[in-house]
Design a protein around this motif. Sequence first.
Motif: not given
Length: 536
Positions: A253-279
């Motif tokens: 589990x990432x140590x980064x908090x949601x608001x540690x990063x800006x929106x662009x970076x946040x969406x980039x990480x969600x997108x990457x996780x969505x593409x990887x898939x899984x719990x």
Amino acid sequence: MNSSIKKEYDAVIVGAGFSGLYQLYCLRNHLKLNCLVLEKGEGVGGTWYWNRYPGARCDTESHAYTYFFSDEIFKEWEWSERYPGHAEIRKYLNFVSEKFDLKKDISFKSEVIKTTYQENEKKWNIETSINKTISAKFLITAVGCISTANIPNIQGLNKFRGSYFHTGNWPKNDVNFNGKIVGQIGTGSTGIQAVPVIAESAKQLTVFQRTPNYSVPARNKPLTAEFKTYVKENYKKLRKTVRTTPNGHAFIISETLVHDVDEIERLKRYEKAWEKGGLQFRGTFKDIISNQDANKTASEFIKHKIRTIVKNKEYAKILTNFDHPYAGKRPPIDSNYFETYNRDNVHLVDIRSDPIKYIDEYGICTEKNYFNLDMIVFATGYDAMTGSLIKLNVTGENGLKLEDYWKEGPKTYLGIQIPGFPNMFTITGPGSPSVLTNMPTAIEQHVEWVTDCIKYMIDNNYETICTTNKKSDEWGKKVNEAANKTLLPTVKHSWYLGANIPGKPQVFMPYAGGLPVYKEICDKVKESNYKGFILS
Ligand code: NAP
């Protein structure tokens, strides 16, 4: 082997799934105890013996959904897909059973119908459906947390002329949906797996949804030779990971908090996780499950994805009409679930705005509509965590019935023992991390703790072990404190709270403090020679 059942054992274990098999191995092979496993099914598998519904597959990745106690098993067994299907899991558990010659001590088709503690003899009497009463010094329940199927009490179901099934009691022979008009009630982890597969063969499928569910793509695939080699070469590293991460999975589990990063970076990480898939999507940021604002960013991301995938605007609205945070209920993962609503033969009914009134000979009647059906699939969940224990009809000291003792919710110490029920151990019982983790990891920790405890008793000539009401009250507070640090108890209609079963007391049941913290607590109890338990 039924004819060779003896009258008396050192230990009786109920259930031949992951936990029962490993418990048998530990007590018989390590402690040399005389053990018997009683199993209702005709084979090993536990929950996977019964869950054969279309699409039934584990949400944990195969390299983590496995035993880690034996180097030998790990090296010899090879999973074929990223997530193991139900048939492959049964094959795996059969392989393990044969490897350690476990079946000779399992009595199949043997349902436990009553268990009573005999105070004078300090033994458990276990009555079974095969008309045998067996007595044992130790009673170990390995009945699983989600094994007692719940078919809702809908008026008129008994009149239905078609066939109906609960996903958790699926027939062994394939159910043929070809050319059939099928209705499915329930869109939890199970329903979400079943919908795309049933839709492929049914003439029509109507899904009756009460609560929408945030689901992330599983992205299942066959495992490459390269990945299989990686798993074998990194066995010890993987074992360490599953045993040191809070949820017992092989991802960090990432140590980064949601608001540690800006929106662009946040969406980039969600997108990457969505593409990887899984719990592991829920591990994209550390605070998704503990902070409402942080959670909102994940929830909104998934909602947007659903709206992008589902073309029918009315369906997209029903599928995103959430009133709970992402992962507040057990988050599902899927293979083409939302995409399936783009098929012409699939329909969605929102039974919150148009509730089911009754079922009759020919179908389901809601307040506003009538649906002719040939078949109904109930993906309606379980009387989770306590249901299968209460079904054992357990009576402890002084005639205390478990059902009565738990009238206001389960009370345990560490989820392992219940005051008033000496020498009875509950593998992954309520009050332990269990369903909030990768089950085999939680199971190994419990089984090993119980084995060490019994060994300690034997080595020190103790006959009985039992915990106290004081300890279970203290532990209950700790379970609540841990839950309140998360968003989980804010979801009022979750099975974690027992809210899915009418009349069930609503108490948050699993321990949410994470496996490593929990293990440390259990280890300290062991090192203190079982402080909090009365040994006599
Ligand atoms: P569930 O999560 O309890 O979902 C049951 C579904 O049925 C929900 O959509 C629920 O709606 C609906 N429902 C229940 N009673 C109803 C009623 N009277 N009328 C209409 N709808 C009703 O059960 P599940 O999907 O079987 O999953 C249970 C757990 O099993 C999971 O959370 C997971 O831990 C485990 N599981 C694991 C895997 C895996 O690893 N592959 C797969 C499946 C399940 P509400 O939400 O409104 O109550």
